[in-house]
Motif scaffolding. Structure first.
Motif, PDB file in Angstrom:
ATOM      1  N   ILE A  95      55.160  47.353  40.195  1.00 53.46           N
ATOM      2  CA  ILE A  95      54.275  48.410  39.682  1.00 53.46           C
ATOM      3  C   ILE A  95      53.060  48.470  40.595  1.00 53.46           C
ATOM      4  O   ILE A  95      52.394  47.452  40.818  1.00 53.46           O
ATOM      5  CB  ILE A  95      53.820  48.078  38.238  1.00 53.46           C
ATOM      6  CG1 ILE A  95      54.970  48.248  37.250  1.00 53.46           C
ATOM      7  CG2 ILE A  95      52.616  48.926  37.840  1.00 53.46           C
ATOM      8  CD1 ILE A  95      54.614  47.885  35.812  1.00 53.46           C
ATOM      9  N   ASP A  96      52.776  49.625  41.140  1.00 51.55           N
ATOM     10  CA  ASP A  96      51.566  49.806  41.956  1.00 51.55           C
ATOM     11  C   ASP A  96      51.297  51.303  42.089  1.00 51.55           C
ATOM     12  O   ASP A  96      52.241  52.087  42.218  1.00 51.55           O
ATOM     13  CB  ASP A  96      51.724  49.164  43.345  1.00 51.55           C
ATOM     14  CG  ASP A  96      50.380  48.808  43.984  1.00 51.55           C
ATOM     15  OD1 ASP A  96      49.542  49.712  44.149  1.00 51.55           O
ATOM     16  OD2 ASP A  96      50.162  47.628  44.308  1.00 51.55           O
ATOM     17  N   ASN A  97      50.034  51.686  42.038  1.00 52.86           N
ATOM     18  CA  ASN A  97      49.694  53.109  42.204  1.00 52.86           C
ATOM     19  C   ASN A  97      48.700  53.301  43.357  1.00 52.86           C
ATOM     20  O   ASN A  97      47.989  54.287  43.399  1.00 52.86           O
ATOM     21  CB  ASN A  97      49.114  53.680  40.902  1.00 52.86           C
ATOM     22  CG  ASN A  97      47.813  52.993  40.510  1.00 52.86           C
ATOM     23  OD1 ASN A  97      47.463  51.976  41.105  1.00 52.86           O
ATOM     24  ND2 ASN A  97      47.110  53.542  39.543  1.00 52.86           N
ATOM     25  N   HIS A 135      51.443  39.082  37.363  1.00 58.72           N
ATOM     26  CA  HIS A 135      50.406  40.120  37.232  1.00 58.72           C
ATOM     27  C   HIS A 135      49.375  39.971  38.353  1.00 58.72           C
ATOM     28  O   HIS A 135      48.508  39.104  38.299  1.00 58.72           O
ATOM     29  CB  HIS A 135      49.743  39.974  35.861  1.00 58.72           C
ATOM     30  CG  HIS A 135      48.707  41.017  35.592  1.00 58.72           C
ATOM     31  ND1 HIS A 135      48.808  42.319  36.035  1.00 58.72           N
ATOM     32  CD2 HIS A 135      47.531  40.957  34.898  1.00 58.72           C
ATOM     33  CE1 HIS A 135      47.748  43.008  35.641  1.00 58.72           C
ATOM     34  NE2 HIS A 135      46.957  42.203  34.957  1.00 58.72           N
ATOM     35  N   ALA A 136      49.507  40.827  39.369  1.00 67.29           N
ATOM     36  CA  ALA A 136      48.602  40.749  40.527  1.00 67.29           C
ATOM     37  C   ALA A 136      47.861  42.063  40.759  1.00 67.29           C
ATOM     38  O   ALA A 136      47.154  42.189  41.763  1.00 67.29           O
ATOM     39  CB  ALA A 136      49.390  40.353  41.771  1.00 67.29           C
ATOM     40  N   ALA A 137      47.995  43.030  39.846  1.00 68.30           N
ATOM     41  CA  ALA A 137      47.238  44.288  39.989  1.00 68.30           C
ATOM     42  C   ALA A 137      45.829  44.058  39.476  1.00 68.30           C
ATOM     43  O   ALA A 137      45.648  43.497  38.405  1.00 68.30           O
ATOM     44  CB  ALA A 137      47.902  45.411  39.197  1.00 68.30           C
ATOM     45  N   ASP A 177      38.520  48.310  32.624  1.00 67.56           N
ATOM     46  CA  ASP A 177      39.779  48.914  32.142  1.00 67.56           C
ATOM     47  C   ASP A 177      40.979  48.360  32.899  1.00 67.56           C
ATOM     48  O   ASP A 177      42.023  48.093  32.311  1.00 67.56           O
ATOM     49  CB  ASP A 177      39.734  50.445  32.290  1.00 67.56           C
ATOM     50  CG  ASP A 177      38.874  51.086  31.210  1.00 67.56           C
ATOM     51  OD1 ASP A 177      38.544  50.398  30.211  1.00 67.56           O
ATOM     52  OD2 ASP A 177      38.520  52.271  31.353  1.00 67.56           O
ATOM     53  N   VAL A 178      40.851  48.191  34.205  1.00 69.90           N
ATOM     54  CA  VAL A 178      41.977  47.675  34.993  1.00 69.90           C
ATOM     55  C   VAL A 178      42.146  46.171  34.748  1.00 69.90           C
ATOM     56  O   VAL A 178      43.236  45.704  34.393  1.00 69.90           O
ATOM     57  CB  VAL A 178      41.787  47.955  36.499  1.00 69.90           C
ATOM     58  CG1 VAL A 178      42.851  47.230  37.323  1.00 69.90           C
ATOM     59  CG2 VAL A 178      41.857  49.455  36.773  1.00 69.90           C
ATOM     60  N   ASN A 179      41.070  45.413  34.934  1.00 66.02           N
ATOM     61  CA  ASN A 179      41.212  43.950  34.918  1.00 66.02           C
ATOM     62  C   ASN A 179      41.453  43.377  33.523  1.00 66.02           C
ATOM     63  O   ASN A 179      42.309  42.503  33.357  1.00 66.02           O
ATOM     64  CB  ASN A 179      39.972  43.292  35.532  1.00 66.02           C
ATOM     65  CG  ASN A 179      39.907  43.504  37.039  1.00 66.02           C
ATOM     66  OD1 ASN A 179      40.832  44.062  37.623  1.00 66.02           O
ATOM     67  ND2 ASN A 179      38.838  43.063  37.658  1.00 66.02           N
TER      68      ASN A 179
HETATM   69  N1  NAD Z   1      42.696  37.958  47.693  1.00 67.57           N
HETATM   70  C1  NAD Z   1      41.936  36.980  47.258  1.00 67.57           C
HETATM   71  O1  NAD Z   1      41.212  36.333  48.031  1.00 67.57           O
HETATM   72  C2  NAD Z   1      41.966  36.598  45.800  1.00 67.57           C
HETATM   73  C3  NAD Z   1      41.266  35.464  45.384  1.00 67.57           C
HETATM   74  C4  NAD Z   1      41.288  35.095  44.048  1.00 67.57           C
HETATM   75  C5  NAD Z   1      41.987  35.861  43.133  1.00 67.57           C
HETATM   76  N2  NAD Z   1      42.659  36.971  43.549  1.00 67.57           N
HETATM   77  C6  NAD Z   1      43.356  37.770  42.522  1.00 67.57           C
HETATM   78  O2  NAD Z   1      44.706  37.942  42.895  1.00 67.57           O
HETATM   79  C7  NAD Z   1      45.157  39.211  42.463  1.00 67.57           C
HETATM   80  C8  NAD Z   1      45.790  39.933  43.634  1.00 67.57           C
HETATM   81  O3  NAD Z   1      44.855  40.034  44.691  1.00 67.57           O
HETATM   82  P1  NAD Z   1      45.232  40.694  46.076  1.00 67.57           P
HETATM   83  O4  NAD Z   1      44.365  40.092  47.104  1.00 67.57           O
HETATM   84  O5  NAD Z   1      46.711  40.700  46.239  1.00 67.57           O
HETATM   85  O6  NAD Z   1      44.713  42.185  45.802  1.00 67.57           O
HETATM   86  P2  NAD Z   1      45.175  43.540  46.507  1.00 67.57           P
HETATM   87  O7  NAD Z   1      44.081  44.506  46.278  1.00 67.57           O
HETATM   88  O8  NAD Z   1      45.686  43.265  47.882  1.00 67.57           O
HETATM   89  O9  NAD Z   1      46.448  43.958  45.607  1.00 67.57           O
HETATM   90  C9  NAD Z   1      46.309  44.520  44.328  1.00 67.57           C
HETATM   91  C10 NAD Z   1      47.247  45.700  44.226  1.00 67.57           C
HETATM   92  O10 NAD Z   1      47.145  46.202  42.878  1.00 67.57           O
HETATM   93  C11 NAD Z   1      47.146  47.610  42.923  1.00 67.57           C
HETATM   94  N3  NAD Z   1      46.440  48.087  41.735  1.00 67.57           N
HETATM   95  C12 NAD Z   1      45.109  48.017  41.487  1.00 67.57           C
HETATM   96  N4  NAD Z   1      44.830  48.560  40.319  1.00 67.57           N
HETATM   97  C13 NAD Z   1      46.013  49.005  39.793  1.00 67.57           C
HETATM   98  C14 NAD Z   1      46.371  49.647  38.583  1.00 67.57           C
HETATM   99  N5  NAD Z   1      45.444  50.002  37.678  1.00 67.57           N
HETATM  100  N6  NAD Z   1      47.670  49.931  38.352  1.00 67.57           N
HETATM  101  C15 NAD Z   1      48.618  49.597  39.280  1.00 67.57           C
HETATM  102  N7  NAD Z   1      48.339  48.994  40.447  1.00 67.57           N
HETATM  103  C16 NAD Z   1      47.040  48.697  40.700  1.00 67.57           C
HETATM  104  C17 NAD Z   1      46.427  47.965  44.233  1.00 67.57           C
HETATM  105  O11 NAD Z   1      46.768  49.267  44.680  1.00 67.57           O
HETATM  106  C18 NAD Z   1      46.902  46.856  45.172  1.00 67.57           C
HETATM  107  O12 NAD Z   1      48.055  47.253  45.893  1.00 67.57           O
HETATM  108  C19 NAD Z   1      43.945  39.919  41.856  1.00 67.57           C
HETATM  109  O13 NAD Z   1      43.973  39.725  40.463  1.00 67.57           O
HETATM  110  C20 NAD Z   1      42.770  39.169  42.442  1.00 67.57           C
HETATM  111  O14 NAD Z   1      41.635  39.189  41.599  1.00 67.57           O
HETATM  112  C21 NAD Z   1      42.672  37.348  44.859  1.00 67.57           C
END
Ligand code: NAD
Length: 270
Positions: free
Chosen positions: A31-33, A87-89, A106-108
């Motif tokens: 799932i990704d938008n 869940h990584a969005a 709303d997202v997180n």
């Molecule tokens: N990258 C880091 O350094 C890091 C560190 C700690 C925690 N995290 C957590 O890990 C998770 C993933 O991080 P990441 O670096 O892969 O982020 P990222 O931004 O690379 O990937 C997130 C993806 O989610 C999609 N997305 C965002 N909102 C959305 C929605 N409402 N509906 C559908 N898709 C949606 C985005 O388009 C993106 O492709 C997040 O929860 C982030 O808080 C990341």
């Protein structure tokens, strides 16, 4: 064939998880938008990664969905009944949360609740791994004294030689709005484990990296640093004399951990 559902599948972590499980023969749904492009502009666009995943993984299917869309999330989980949900969005940046607090929450927070409730109703046997963050501790880790080394800073207290324990308080510290929305999600994920007995796990990661990051100045600094270098852009250094303060974990190792959790899942784990 086992089924995996990954939210944020075009992002750094989501895409690595897709690759990891698809290569082991799982049917993988993402799932990704591309909301990252809306948060951060063209540099944050993740469509290239979505296309790459579709081209390289025949057992991967993309769902153009927003995790804020409760009825769509409920319907998708009801239709797929996945064995594992990752869940990584998310909205991943402090600075951006301050400029768009309602979207961030709303997202997180609400997006996470939508997914948890969908799993409880339609796939209660599934395991769910949530990408939380070390920002749930707020600025408390900054109170640990640092020692300056030649190229980096390290904790000047042997208690923290192996990092910060999950026992550190998440209370009475300043989190940023991003940290607050992620705390809400983290607690909800734990509660669906403890209260409803679902196999859930929060990963409180620090800095993550890997080749699939659509790096921008506000998020994904190693990817952004390389991008600046290759394109001759100015890279701005903030504080600590330009020396590294935090460790980085590769996205492949996050995916490996998730493989291990799947083999031996527990309820409400952090
Ligand atoms: N990258 C880091 O350094 C890091 C560190 C700690 C925690 N995290 C957590 O890990 C998770 C993933 O991080 P990441 O670096 O892969 O982020 P990222 O931004 O690379 O990937 C997130 C993806 O989610 C999609 N997305 C965002 N909102 C959305 C929605 N409402 N509906 C559908 N898709 C949606 C985005 O388009 C993106 O492709 C997040 O929860 C982030 O808080 C990341």
């Amino acid at each position: 064939m086992k089924k995996l559902l990954v939210t944020g599948s075009s992002g750094l972590i989501g895409s690595e998880v897709v690759r990891s499980f698809a290569s082991e023969g799982w049917q993988v749904h993402g799932i990704d938008n591309n909301l990252r492009a809306d948060w951060f502009g063209p540099d944050g666009d993740t469509r290239w990664n979505q296309k790459r995943l579709l081209a390289e993984n025949p057992n991967f299917r993309h769902h153009e969905l927003d995790v804020r869309d409760r009825s769509a999330v409920l319907a998708t989980v009801a239709e797929l009944r996945p064995d594992l949900v990752v869940h990584a969005a998310a909205q991943p940046s402090h600075d951006l949360a301050a400029s768009r607090p309602l979207d961030d929450f709303d997202v997180n927070a609400v997006g996470t609740l939508n997914l948890l409730e969908a799993v409880r109703r339609h796939a209660p046997e599934a395991a769910l791994v949530h990408m939380s963050t070390n920002k749930v501790y707020g600025d408390r880790p900054n109170s640990i004294p640092l020692r300056e080394l030649e190229t980096r800073w390290d904790y000047d207290d042997p208690t923290y030689a192996d990092g910060i324990s999950e026992a550190m308080s998440i209370d009475q510290s300043k989190h940023s709005l991003f940290g607050a929305s992620k705390v809400a999600a983290d607690i909800l994920v734990q509660e669906y484990g403890r209260y409803f007995g679902i196999h859930t796990c929060c990963l409180r990661c620090g800095c993550l990296t890997g080749p699939n990051h659509s790096g921008v100045e506000q998020h994904g600094f190693l990817s952004y640093l390389i991008k600046c270098h290759l394109e001759g852009r100015t890279y701005r250094v903030y504080g600590y004399k330009g020396k590294q303060v935090r460790d980085h974990l590769h996205a492949v190792d996050v995916a490996r951990f998730i493989q291990e959790f799947w083999k031996n899942p527990r309820c409400g784990e952090v």
